[in-house]
Design an enzyme around this catalytic site. Structure first.
Site, PDB file in Angstrom:
ATOM      1  N   LYS A 142       0.911  -1.242  -0.055  1.00 22.46           N
ATOM      2  CA  LYS A 142       0.050  -0.116   0.064  1.00 22.46           C
ATOM      3  C   LYS A 142       1.076   1.202  -0.156  1.00 22.46           C
ATOM      4  CE  LYS A 142      -3.438   2.566   2.631  1.00 22.46           C
ATOM      5  NZ  LYS A 142      -4.320   2.542   3.583  1.00 22.46           N
ATOM      6  N   GLU A 196     -10.049  12.368  11.482  1.00 23.42           N
ATOM      7  CA  GLU A 196      -9.208  11.206  11.946  1.00 23.42           C
ATOM      8  C   GLU A 196      -8.548  11.462  13.048  1.00 23.42           C
ATOM      9  OE1 GLU A 196      -6.937   9.277   8.703  1.00 23.42           O
ATOM     10  OE2 GLU A 196      -6.432   7.712  10.087  1.00 23.42           O
ATOM     11  N   GLU A 240      -7.370  -1.964   1.998  1.00 19.65           N
ATOM     12  CA  GLU A 240      -6.681  -0.434   2.324  1.00 19.65           C
ATOM     13  C   GLU A 240      -6.766  -0.176   3.604  1.00 19.65           C
ATOM     14  OE1 GLU A 240      -8.081   2.079  -0.572  1.00 19.65           O
ATOM     15  OE2 GLU A 240      -7.792   3.663   0.769  1.00 19.65           O
TER      16      GLU A 240
HETATM   17  C1  LIG Z   1      -4.759  11.304   2.918  1.00 19.45           C
HETATM   18  C2  LIG Z   1      -5.931  11.277   3.317  1.00 19.45           C
HETATM   19  O1  LIG Z   1      -6.868  10.790   3.565  1.00 19.45           O
HETATM   20  C3  LIG Z   1      -6.472   9.410   4.106  1.00 19.45           C
HETATM   21  C4  LIG Z   1      -7.434   9.391   5.459  1.00 19.45           C
HETATM   22  C5  LIG Z   1      -8.569   8.758   5.305  1.00 19.45           C
HETATM   23  C6  LIG Z   1      -9.037   7.809   4.178  1.00 19.45           C
HETATM   24  C7  LIG Z   1      -7.881   7.697   3.185  1.00 19.45           C
HETATM   25  C8  LIG Z   1      -8.233   6.850   2.111  1.00 19.45           C
HETATM   26  O2  LIG Z   1      -9.319   6.241   2.012  1.00 19.45           O
HETATM   27  O3  LIG Z   1      -7.563   6.657   1.056  1.00 19.45           O
HETATM   28  C9  LIG Z   1      -6.521   8.225   3.339  1.00 19.45           C
HETATM   29  O4  LIG Z   1      -5.616   7.081   3.933  1.00 19.45           O
HETATM   30  C10 LIG Z   1      -6.563  12.667   2.813  1.00 19.45           C
HETATM   31  O5  LIG Z   1      -7.869  12.869   3.271  1.00 19.45           O
HETATM   32  O6  LIG Z   1      -6.130  13.542   2.187  1.00 19.45           O
END
Ligand SMILES: C=C(O[C@H]1C=CC=C(C(=O)O)[C@@H]1O)C(=O)O
Length: 411
Positions: A142, A196, A240
């Site tokens: 990832k 988050e 993910e």
């Molecule tokens: C890097 C970001 O999201 C991260 C956090 C939540 C979900 C994410 C996703 O679904 O890819 C990312 O890992 C962003 O929102 O800019």
């Protein structure tokens, strides 16, 4: 109150700090716990000198620079917080009184362009497929790739009004923190609305609420629900997400006598996005462990970097082509007891005068579709673009006004 305070505001609490007694620097790694203990020696958590606040950058190689503020308050309401620091609370209704957010137009430069971003996503997935086909020993599983938009307005950006707009979404934590000045000496702040939680520590309890796996909200309720359910069923998004929960649980478990989390993620929503989220809660073996130490060991999670971390990190440097700086770092506070709360710095912008630099990223795994990840980052930009009244930036697809020579402008 003249300078912008430090602010971390969610439904139940607005944490605010103002004034600067001193700036404190810590090198990351093994020496950090002792340095933090020395810094708090002789202070009480209740007194402002017993608190550090600020933001940390994405790059682990950079030192942590935090502020010891003059005044710290934890208020139940937005209004009480601002009043306690001698100011009036900015409200979204100020818009009616003061008119358009930015008089004039926004000028935007994407870095990279959306097309370049999608090409980088394709290269990242190709690396993962190559590793899988070659049965590599430690395959790249990832990587989180991001892009940025540099916005310039014709008037200074009013951060107070921006904050009032961002907090209209009750599902996020609105934040603002001063940053070290720009190379040309301009004052700089990081402002955003993050959903988050990276890590929080209160007494013996440690918690984290990672998000990974996302889709944009839809206007029609039935479509919105269907999109959320599709996200929950998506194998790509589940992979993910699992990478993040696994990594955080691995890092926190040596600190904990018990650690609890659900085996499958739940849906989490903001005004603009659906996410997969897992709440992780543990009981610490030693309640004297500092939230700064926990932050140091847990950051960067695969929600912002990838797996394995060193390879993901070098691919980010190679493919993104810009400095993330404080984006995908953390913002928060820590007190003399070690208690604290650190949120992931996403859905945010670095603001300096008339300039706003926005960032958005997406997790890439085998099966990620470059156009889909490009669209996800566009949707994530919307939180800040709407609050800045700059939504039209996304609609200016392919208009070659401000794009680098020869590039289509596609935000
Ligand atoms: C890097 C970001 O999201 C991260 C956090 C939540 C979900 C994410 C996703 O679904 O890819 C990312 O890992 C962003 O929102 O800019």
């Amino acid at each position: 109150m003249t300078a912008l305070p430090f602010l971390l505001s969610s439904g139940p609490e607005t944490f605010m700090a103002s004034g600067v007694v001193e700036r404190v620097r810590f090198a990351r790694g093994a020496g950090l716990p002792a340095a933090v203990a020395a810094c708090f020696a002789g202070t009480q958590a209740e007194d402002p000198h017993g608190v550090l606040v600020g933001a940390i950058p994405f790059d682990r190689a950079r030192t942590l620079e935090l502020l010891r503020p003059e005044r710290v308050t934890r208020s139940a309401t937005w209004e009480a917080a601002w009043a306690a620091h001698g100011g009036s609370a900015p409200q979204s209704s100020d818009d009616a009184q003061h008119g358009a957010f930015v008089p004039g137009v926004w000028h935007v430069v994407p870095q990279p362009t959306r097309a370049q971003y999608e090409a980088a996503v394709a290269r990242a997935t190709a690396h993962m497929v190559d590793d899988a086909e070659a049965a590599a020993a430690d395959p790249l599983r990832k990587v989180v790739l991001s892009r940025s938009l540099q916005l310039n307005s014709t008037a200074p950006i009013d951060i107070r009004r921006l904050l009032a707009r961002l907090r209209l979404d009750p599902s996020v934590t609105t934040f603002a923190t001063p940053l070290p000045a720009t190379p040309d000496g301009a004052a700089r702040s990081l402002v955003g609305a993050t959903p988050e939680l990276l890590v929080a520590k209160s007494g013996r309890t440690v918690s984290s609420h990672p998000l990974a796996g996302s889709t944009r909200r839809r206007l029609v309720a039935a479509d919105d629900r269907a999109a959320a359910e599709a996200l929950l069923r998506s194998d790509k998004d589940q992979r993910e997400h699992a990478a993040v929960v696994e990594a955080i649980a691995d890092v926190l478990s040596p600190y904990c006598s018990s650690l609890d989390f659900a085996r499958s993620p739940a849906l989490v929503s903001t005004a603009t996005m659906w996410h997969l989220g897992t709440r992780i809660t543990g009981q610490l073996r030693d309640d004297a462990v500092s939230s700064l130490e926990l932050l140091d060991v847990v950051h960067p999670t695969p929600a912002v970097c990838g797996v394995p971390q060193p390879r993901a990190q070098s691919l980010i440097t190679e493919l993104e082509g810009f400095d993330r700086d404080y984006f995908t770092g953390a913002v928060g506070w820590c007190d003399a007891r070690g208690d604290g709360r650190w949120m992931v710095t996403i859905r945010c912008a670095e603001i300096a005068g008339t300039r706003a630099r926005l960032y958005a990223g997406a997790g890439i795994v085998i099966g990620s579709d470059p156009a889909g990840e490009g669209a996800e980052t566009s949707a994530k930009f919307e939180t800040m673009l709407r609050a800045l009244s700059a939504q039209e930036v996304l609609a200016r697809a392919h208009r070659p006004v401000a794009a680098p020579a020869g590039e289509p402008q596609h935000a």
